[in-house]
Write an enzyme that holds these catalytic residues in place. Structure first.
Site, PDB file in Angstrom:
ATOM      1  N   TYR A   1       0.907   2.164  14.334  1.00 40.80           N
ATOM      2  CA  TYR A   1       1.212   3.210  13.093  1.00 40.80           C
ATOM      3  C   TYR A   1       0.809   4.556  13.472  1.00 40.80           C
ATOM      4  CZ  TYR A   1      -1.193   1.194  10.187  1.00 40.80           C
ATOM      5  OH  TYR A   1      -2.640   0.014   9.134  1.00 40.80           O
TER       6      TYR A   1
ATOM      7  N   HIS B   1       1.197  -1.244  -0.333  1.00 41.14           N
ATOM      8  CA  HIS B   1       0.019  -0.376  -0.439  1.00 41.14           C
ATOM      9  C   HIS B   1       1.049   1.232  -0.022  1.00 41.14           C
ATOM     10  CE1 HIS B   1      -3.211  -2.564   1.998  1.00 41.14           C
ATOM     11  NE2 HIS B   1      -3.236  -2.697   1.341  1.00 41.14           N
TER      12      HIS B   1
END
Length: 209
Positions: free
Chosen positions: A138, A69
């Site tokens: 994250y 991604h």
């Protein structure tokens, strides 16, 4: 660029715009303590702060592959660490015009090494557990937007990424993603020069105060 201060060591990977942060761990008889993220250390290493707009957490079981991604500019920088278990996170250069286009670099993030992987805007990645289960947290510089997401098939044979030897579990979107060359033909990949301009813009804005 490699650097070290009182809270963490920072090293730049071979793919421009990606870094590994290695926090200093302070163990004692109670357990341990570390600074997962330090704005001063981050700014010293990259020349600009990390503005956090979203914090994500995912748990994955062995065999799962999440990625590859990226996000179209202005993009989404990501600062990822594995808080439970272990993963291999593979950074892939999908920026058109980059001298390292199509190359990758795997990084192990584990609950033992406590390392953190930073990927600047336009840098792509994917990860897979090395343990029966792994939890990843994250920080993201922008919120998620489906319309700006870029996907490349994680099992693209031309990339030949070194995933763990397991039957892959992919989302429907990742299974339908194009190969890197197909994405190039579709015109969906980020431009390297534009990414460089974005990094320079962030540094200039930080220098201006």
């Amino acid at each position: 660029m490699d650097g070290e201060n009182t809270v963490m060591r920072v090293r730049q990977l071979g793919l421009d715009g990606s870094y590994v942060f290695e926090p200093k761990v302070f163990p004692d008889d109670r357990g341990l303590f570390l600074e997962v993220f330090s704005q001063p250390a981050f700014r010293e290493a990259l020349g600009h702060p990390l503005d956090v707009a979203q914090v994500n957490c995912s748990t994955s079981r062995r065999g799962t592959i999440r990625g590859i991604h990226a996000v179209a500019l202005p993009g989404q920088a990501r600062y990822a660490t594995c808080v439970s278990g272990a993963i291999v996170d593979i950074v892939v250069d999908v920026r058109l015009g980059s001298p390292t286009f199509g190359r990758y670099e795997p990084v192990e993030l584990t609950e033992d090494n406590r390392h953190v992987l930073y990927m600047g805007e336009g840098v792509a990645h994917g990860f897979a557990p090395l343990t029966d289960e792994a939890t990843v947290v994250y920080l993201c510089s922008n919120t998620w937007n489906r319309d700006t997401e870029i996907r490349v098939h994680p099992l693209d044979p031309e990339l030949a990424l070194p995933w763990p030897d397991a039957e892959p579990i992919l989302s429907a979107e990742d299974r339908a993603a194009p190969s890197l060359r197909e994405a190039e033909r579709l015109g969906t990949l980020p431009d390297y020069a534009a990414c460089q301009a974005r990094y320079a813009e962030l540094r200039a804005s930080a220098a201006a105060g």
